[in-house]
Design an enzyme around this catalytic site. Structure first.
Site: not given
Ligand code: IPE
Ligand code: IPE
Ligand code: MG
Length: 238
Positions: A17, A65
């Site tokens: 993340d 997502n």
């Molecule tokens: C979890 O991260 C999913 C992945 C890393 C693929 P998100 O960024 O989507 O989760 P939330 O929205 O912070 O809970």
């Molecule tokens: C994790 O990084 C990757 C996916 C969920 C695909 P994020 O895209 O969630 O990054 P933040 O949480 O917005 O910084």
């Molecule tokens: Mg995220």
């Protein structure tokens, strides 16, 4: 603690993340953050192989997502295909068994075809199991398991009285990988975001406040050091 004295948890699950935050704090596009995250993925998989992990699970795309803007979702689909094109041969040579856990519905054919090709190529490998969670949700996994169990009951193959925890575990996406030992989430959020809800029941949770694109082998080792400081009791007394 010197690395050679550490107990290496055999099964590690990671929520990668912070890609978006890495980019936006630099005035860049979120997509650039995902691109930058590739280095962390490669470094972490290589480290997992070197450490002799039994299984490494990476959360790459959740069932939630899809709520993101279409351009970002489309980019992630293309980018994951590119990543496979770039790294599958190397990981195959290192005996990694790559598997995608999650639902195939909704994925573009170019990506799903590449995933199937990758699973067929590496399916016989006996080294680290790399479970890439893609279009994955922990609740969806349990729903899918319940459907398959119900179908076996309906077909007369299974007596409902015989359903126990092992039955559920045997119907998960990766039934050969039991519970994870260590869970790592980067970037500071302290939640599991629908990841491996069954498999994390007794996993040690470690949160590393590094944005995913900056995560490297040394941070994995930090998490393993933290794991070594924990006392696992599984409800018993020690
Ligand atoms: C979890 O991260 C999913 C992945 C890393 C693929 P998100 O960024 O989507 O989760 P939330 O929205 O912070 O809970
Ligand atoms: C994790 O990084 C990757 C996916 C969920 C695909 P994020 O895209 O969630 O990054 P933040 O949480 O917005 O910084
Ligand atoms: Mg995220």
């Amino acid at each position: 603690m010197p690395e050679q004295e550490l107990e290496i948890p055999g099964r590690i699950a990671i929520i990668m993340d912070g890609n978006g935050r890495w980019a936006t704090t630099r005035g860049m596009n979120r997509i650039d953050g995902h691109r930058e995250g590739e280095k962390a993925i490669t470094d972490t998989v290589r480290a997992g192989i070197d450490l002799g992990l039994e299984a490494l699970a990476l959360y790459a795309f959740s069932t939630e997502n899809w709520k993101r803007p279409k351009e970002e979702v489309d980019f992630l689909m293309r980018f994951n295909k590119e990543l496979l094109d770039l790294r599958v041969d190397e990981f195959h040579e290192r005996n990694v068994m790559i598997r995608f856990i999650g639902r195939s519905e909704g994925l573009p054919a170019f990506l799903w075809d590449k995933m199937v090709e990758t699973m067929e190529l590496t399916g016989g490998n006996t080294g680290m199991k790399l479970n890439v969670a893609y279009n994955y949700g922990g609740r969806a996994e349990l729903v899918d398991a319940a459907k398959r169990i119900a179908a076996e009951v309906a077909a007369g193959e299974l007596d409902p009285a015989d359903i126990d925890e092992d039955t559920v575990a045997a119907h998960l996406y990766a039934p050969d990988v039991p519970d994870y030992d260590l869970f790592i989430r980067t970037a500071g959020d302290v939640r599991v975001s629908n990841y491996l809800l069954w498999e994390l029941a007794y996993t040690e949770l470690v949160f590393i406040p590094i944005l995913w694109p900056e995560f490297r082998r040394e941070h994995l080792m930090q998490a393993i050091e933290e794991y070594n400081r924990r006392t696992r009791k599984f409800g018993a007394l020690i």
